[in-house]
Scaffold this active site. Structure first.
Site, PDB file in Angstrom:
ATOM      1  N   ASP A 227      51.363  53.437  99.879  1.00 44.57           N
ATOM      2  CA  ASP A 227      51.003  52.464  99.201  1.00 44.57           C
ATOM      3  C   ASP A 227      51.176  52.071  97.858  1.00 44.57           C
ATOM      4  OD1 ASP A 227      50.595  51.431 101.927  1.00 44.57           O
ATOM      5  OD2 ASP A 227      48.578  51.807 101.742  1.00 44.57           O
TER       6      ASP A 227
ATOM      7  N   ARG B 182      25.540  41.666  85.252  1.00 47.37           N
ATOM      8  CA  ARG B 182      25.363  43.146  84.575  1.00 47.37           C
ATOM      9  C   ARG B 182      25.517  44.109  85.956  1.00 47.37           C
ATOM     10  NH1 ARG B 182      20.961  45.136  82.505  1.00 47.37           N
ATOM     11  NH2 ARG B 182      22.125  46.247  80.801  1.00 47.37           N
TER      12      ARG B 182
ATOM     13  N   ASP C 225      28.802  47.684  86.846  1.00 50.79           N
ATOM     14  CA  ASP C 225      29.641  48.563  86.407  1.00 50.79           C
ATOM     15  C   ASP C 225      31.001  47.981  86.221  1.00 50.79           C
ATOM     16  OD1 ASP C 225      28.020  50.625  86.192  1.00 50.79           O
ATOM     17  OD2 ASP C 225      28.681  51.902  87.803  1.00 50.79           O
TER      18      ASP C 225
ATOM     19  N   GLN D  51      47.208  49.300  86.789  1.00 46.97           N
ATOM     20  CA  GLN D  51      47.998  49.460  85.536  1.00 46.97           C
ATOM     21  C   GLN D  51      46.878  48.997  84.415  1.00 46.97           C
ATOM     22  OE1 GLN D  51      51.278  50.630  85.655  1.00 46.97           O
ATOM     23  NE2 GLN D  51      50.585  51.151  87.972  1.00 46.97           N
TER      24      GLN D  51
END
Length: 303
Positions: free
Chosen positions: A79, A181, A183, A252
């Site tokens: 993939d 808030r 990660d 990317q």
């Protein structure tokens, strides 16, 4: 009977895109090239593929040139390989066929051992096309763009390794949604709903849905839940606080985000088309890849 072009203007060029560093791939590639040539097609290698596979008489072409002349692009890999070429070919509307040489194969879904008979069906017109949407995103600082990219799967804003939580302000169509808030935050297409978004607790979106899913990554407030919004939406994610914050487009990465930077995400005007055999079903793919067909039997074993 050879599959010849229906008219002089018909495309009869087929591009091959092959994943790098795949053990044993050259033999099936040679077999595929020979088979396609016997059917009357001109076979070309995408330029990156030509750097690691060389077959006499096979021309190397840039993605832009493939977009101009190719009837279809066949991708042999996983993939990740499909994601890379799909982003590049999206502006040219070249259909994609995926031969699975990876692990999961949500997009490269044709087993390599069955590729020749399946390709014969697809190239003879016995196929069903499936459109997939993309996201386009730009990073702005002080109102000026500093980075951007396309994503077939997702745009992900996340904290740096070892850093604390990041605070993000999210606005949809100029309306404040929340300060979060966490990660990080995943903004995914229906295609990307089976990738990182799924592992972070997001829902599965059928590819035919016109939706974008926002999935918080380990949110501080458990009430911050995934939400699906229309794919006509314009999403703005502003960095309020946090260290080493990055954004990536299908992995990317642009890493140098500062407080006040804004990531603007919208549906791309381009789309990609996957070609599948007749009778293909998205639910069959989910059942196979997510092992929904495994269930306990009377003897306690899985089938």
């Amino acid at each position: 009977m050879p599959a010849t072009p229906a008219s002089p203007s018909s495309k009869h060029t087929i591009a091959l895109v092959v994943r790098r560093n795949t053990v044993g791939i050259e033999a099936p590639v040679r077999g595929l090239v020979s088979h396609l040539q016997e059917l009357g097609y001109q076979v070309v290698f995408e330029a990156e593929t030509a750097t690691h596979i060389s077959i006499d008489g096979i021309e190397s072409m840039s993605v832009a040139r493939i977009g101009e002349v190719a009837r279809v692009a066949i991708v042999m890999g996983g993939d990740g390989t499909m994601l890379g070429i799909a982003r590049q070919l999206a502006p040219y509307d070249v259909p994609l066929i995926g031969i699975n040489q990876g692990r999961l194969g949500f997009m490269t879904d044709i087993p390599i051992e069955r590729m020749l008979p399946v390709l014969d069906e697809l190239l003879s017109g016995k196929s069903q096309g499936e459109k997939r949407t993309l996201l386009q995103a730009s990073v702005t600082r002080g109102g000026a763009p500093i980075a951007g990219g396309l994503a077939v799967n997702d745009v992900v804003v996340s904290r740096g390794a070892g850093a604390g939580m990041v605070e993000l302000k999210v606005t949809v169509d100029d309306r404040f949604m929340y300060n979060q808030r966490s990660d990080g935050l995943i903004i995914a297409t229906p295609t990307g709903s089976t990738a990182y978004a799924l592992s972070a607790g997001g829902p599965l979106l059928h590819p035919a849905l016109g939706g974008i899913v926002l999935v918080p990554i380990a949110p501080h407030a458990l009430s911050n839940r995934p939400i699906v919004i229309p794919d006509s939406s314009r999403i703005v994610v502003e960095i309020v606080s946090g260290r080493d914050v990055s954004v990536n487009f299908d992995m990317q990465t642009f890493a140098s985000l500062s407080h006040g930077d804004r990531i603007v995400i919208e549906r791309s005007p381009n789309s990609i088309t996957f070609l599948h055999p007749q009778g293909w079903s998205y639910y069959d793919t989910l059942r196979e890849k997510l092992h929904w067909n495994e269930y306990p039997c009377g003897d306690g074993k899985l089938t």
